[in-house]
Design an enzyme around this catalytic site. Structure first.
Site, PDB file in Angstrom:
ATOM      1  N   TYR A 134      31.036  80.098  38.920  1.00 58.49           N
ATOM      2  CA  TYR A 134      31.682  79.391  40.087  1.00 58.49           C
ATOM      3  C   TYR A 134      32.174  78.345  40.025  1.00 58.49           C
ATOM      4  CZ  TYR A 134      33.559  79.080  44.773  1.00 58.49           C
ATOM      5  OH  TYR A 134      34.292  78.914  45.854  1.00 58.49           O
ATOM      6  N   GLN A 195      33.292  85.179  49.580  1.00 61.24           N
ATOM      7  CA  GLN A 195      33.906  86.470  48.985  1.00 61.24           C
ATOM      8  C   GLN A 195      33.704  86.562  47.533  1.00 61.24           C
ATOM      9  OE1 GLN A 195      34.937  84.307  50.828  1.00 61.24           O
ATOM     10  NE2 GLN A 195      37.130  83.660  50.362  1.00 61.24           N
ATOM     11  N   ASN A 218      29.858  75.267  48.085  1.00 60.47           N
ATOM     12  CA  ASN A 218      29.591  74.514  49.462  1.00 60.47           C
ATOM     13  C   ASN A 218      28.382  75.615  50.272  1.00 60.47           C
ATOM     14  OD1 ASN A 218      30.598  76.937  50.396  1.00 60.47           O
ATOM     15  ND2 ASN A 218      32.691  76.052  51.109  1.00 60.47           N
ATOM     16  N   GLN A 263      25.580  57.763  41.442  1.00 61.64           N
ATOM     17  CA  GLN A 263      25.024  58.760  42.362  1.00 61.64           C
ATOM     18  C   GLN A 263      25.713  58.684  43.575  1.00 61.64           C
ATOM     19  OE1 GLN A 263      23.685  61.718  40.705  1.00 61.64           O
ATOM     20  NE2 GLN A 263      24.312  60.564  39.110  1.00 61.64           N
ATOM     21  N   HIS A 332      17.821  62.532  38.038  1.00 63.09           N
ATOM     22  CA  HIS A 332      18.074  61.951  36.929  1.00 63.09           C
ATOM     23  C   HIS A 332      17.234  60.440  37.005  1.00 63.09           C
ATOM     24  CE1 HIS A 332      21.952  63.483  38.282  1.00 63.09           C
ATOM     25  NE2 HIS A 332      22.115  63.676  37.208  1.00 63.09           N
ATOM     26  N   HIS A 424      -3.209 106.224  35.643  1.00 59.88           N
ATOM     27  CA  HIS A 424      -3.261 105.242  34.412  1.00 59.88           C
ATOM     28  C   HIS A 424      -4.460 105.524  33.643  1.00 59.88           C
ATOM     29  CE1 HIS A 424      -0.581 102.965  37.206  1.00 59.88           C
ATOM     30  NE2 HIS A 424      -0.269 102.276  36.289  1.00 59.88           N
TER      31      HIS A 424
END
Lengths: 435, 435
Positions: A134, A195, A218, A263, A332, A424
């Site tokens: 994405y 979506q 977002n 940053q 970082h 088992h």
């Protein structure tokens, strides 16, 4: 100017409390958003392409009449690359090559051994089949994000890597598509938001259901990823970006100021922290900040970020920074010091470590080779950088000879009966060789 | 008897639809439960031990007056082990040793190289600091679960591995505690449910905040783990257990029936599937099921599981099972066939692969060596077995020489400016050596 940045000294009595207060960050889980996103996902599952078209029109003002029109194929992607200036083409290629070379070192291999009881044991390592990347639209083109998210999947051997990115008003950046070209993505879906995540997770007539979805987004995208987690894999949950710079006072204060800016310019809630044992140097950096800030394109964002979440920390001895690094567990970490190598063994928690005065953090964002998708908000305590390992998975291998199955069966019998799981026990006992 | 198990043939026209219908499984996300769990978490964050004590009394009928009384230390844990019958002690030790030996092969190591441009690149691999293992109380003691969840963390080098398990009516199983002893857990908190997960995630006066929480649990526990994800790491989201047995018809049908039972006995929604090219053999297994079922301690659970979710699938050629394996992506795959080795290369998705007629699935649950925490409900497409890699994390290492920083800085400049992140660009540009 309105600008001010908080200063702390490790010798202050309330230092720990103040530091914790400054580090605190929590994503707000809003019930309304959860509901909204759940509705979008349900709609996509039920109505597929039809719902996708509706949302593209509604949220992106991108109106098309069929699913096909939401797809860019290999030719369109290549054409976008060809439209880029040559220096961008070259830079994208360098980045892709370097990121590939680094990530190839992460490839895990299958392994196998036969133990002393005659049991074949191992792990078979395979790539996922399909992965979706994405890429947000809007603000600025995110070419590096395409490379950093897609390349580990390609290196892992994922056969089908597709990309989803919204096309606000029908537009999508050539720079972003150009990056898709250099990493070898041959299908881009012009869809965005919750979506897009729903379509990638469950599939529609046009969009294939993938096994894992990665990439930034977002709050809607992040919430959707959380909601589809389990149906598909997702990458980690990202908070705002942060940097911790440790400097001995011997780096040019302008360099350090700009590293802090790099940053801070990401978002108003990004965090930039500087630690030094040199109080005078901290003042020099502050002066550099004040000097350089007015010259920055994104000065409002930088100013708010430094105002709200920036920190200059004074320590008596530079060595004390090591403890703070492990508490902060930064995304970082810039070690702008003389001998960063000697510090490594004491650093337990950090996303990426930038060694020495010349290694500025942006090198890692774009082209040094390591991934720029890194754990934020202290999650380096348990998360790792995005890597090839996020797109490989493992199957355990167990092969017991008749004799080994008989011997191990006796152990299983005791343990399974202790747990009151008698099917088992009996399954194993049936393989015990009668004397 | 009321019992019946669904039969499908791959040549049926509606086979794919029917198979998908049978495989479908979704965890129900109930808004009420989400809210209930969120309230418990908020209460623990606000009131710590006091809230823990309240919930222990309410849910476990375990009433104590201080946090200390919720803790079992090393001596109490050892004493529990010493109370176990000798054969259980021995079996737990064999299991712990074998699981350790296997998991040691998973240990990742730090790596480093210097590339042709003079950039030092690598990854530093470290263990997490603190891990919490959740072990459900109630039904049956889960000794193997303690070993399987804790051992990978211990092998990874996690310094502090603690366990949380509820003590209904103040009672906790010696078998479970004995397993904690053999894996080297030296602190057990007698707390359960969502409150235990909240305490491990955020810490209380008594319970330490950990970095990652793993282990099975009921819906409250699973929901709580999802809600604290991001604050801490968690293991995967587990659905009901399942097994896919592929058999050429040459294994004793009683063995196969019991192997199917061994998953079915876990829960009414567990899934057991058998594929064979031998229609007569499928009937023989059905006869074995009908013969053995009345003799099983957990026959009601087994019967309901096989009734609701069991499947006998006939294929024309055994080779066709390969395609079905990759569609089903089973948690447990038993290859009860002559040459399982030759099948491996075609299997892309499976949690654990049990090779040959003698390797029954319970071997893997208890003591073969590999982990029994495995991806369920088709998530083997993207999840792996729990392993040492779940308790190690990585920090990227980047160290550029002055010259390398200058060269790479030019690439960063182009890319960062293309993304409109000019502080990033200028941070790198400052390190470009002027000609």
């Amino acid at each position: 100017m309105a600008f001010s940045i908080k200063k702390l000294s490790k010798s202050d009595t309330d230092f720990t409390t103040e530091l914790e207060k400054m580090l605190a960050w929590e994503s707000v889980s809003d019930g309304n958003m959860q509901k909204l996103v759940a509705d979008v996902i349900a709609d996509i599952r039920l109505n597929g392409d039809k719902a996708l078209l509706k949302y593209s029109e509604k949220f992106d003002r991108f109106s098309v009449s069929s699913g096909n029109e939401l797809v860019l194929g290999a030719e369109a992607i290549k054409a976008a690359f060809n439209r880029l200036p040559e220096e961008q083409q070259a830079a994208l290629r360098v980045s892709a090559q370097r990121v590939t070379a680094y990530h190839e070192k992460q490839l895990a291999k299958s392994w196998r051994y036969t133990d002393e009881t005659g049991v074949v044991l191992g792990q078979q390592v395979t790539a996922m089949d399909k992965v979706g990347i994405y890429v947000p639209g809007g603000v600025a083109p995110l070419a590096s994000s395409v490379i950093m998210n897609a390349m580990p999947a390609k290196v892992a051997g994922v056969q089908e890597v597709v990309m989803a990115t919204p096309a606000p008003d029908g537009k999508v950046s050539d720079f972003t598509l150009g990056a898709a070209y250099v990493v070898g993505i041959d299908k881009v879906f012009l869809i965005g938001g919750a979506q897009a995540i729903a379509a990638l997770a469950f599939g529609t007539e046009t969009v294939p259901a993938v096994d894992k979805i990665v990439g930034p987004g977002n709050a809607f995208v992040a919430t959707a990823k959380q909601q589809v987690f389990g149906k598909v894999g997702i990458d980690m949950i990202a908070g705002p970006s942060e940097i911790l710079v440790v400097c001995d006072g011997q780096t040019h204060p302008d360099w350090i100021a700009m590293d802090l800016f790099s940053q801070a310019e990401h978002s108003h809630d990004a965090q930039s922290i500087l630690i030094s044992q040199d109080a005078q140097f901290l003042d020099q950096v502050l002066a550099s900040i004040e000097k350089l800030l007015p010259t920055m394109e994104r000065k409002e964002t930088i100013e708010q970020s430094l105002n709200d979440r920036g920190l200059l920390i004074h320590v008596d001895q530079l060595e004390e920074a090591k403890e703070l690094i492990n508490i902060i567990a930064p995304e970082h970490l810039e070690l702008s010091i003389e001998d960063p190598e000697s510090w490594l063994q004491d650093i337990r928690h950090a996303g990426a470590i930038f060694m020495g005065r010349h290694t500025s953090e942006p090198l890692g964002d774009y082209c040094a080779g390591p991934n720029h998708v890194l754990p934020t908000s202290g999650t380096a305590r348990f998360f790792s950088p995005l890597g090839v390992y996020d797109f490989q998975k493992r199957s355990s291998i167990i092969g017991a000879s008749a004799l080994a199955a008989s011997e191990l069966g006796k152990v299983v019998s005791v343990l399974a009966r202790g747990e009151e799981l008698t099917a088992h026990a009996r399954s194993a006992e049936m393989r015990i060789i009668k004397p």
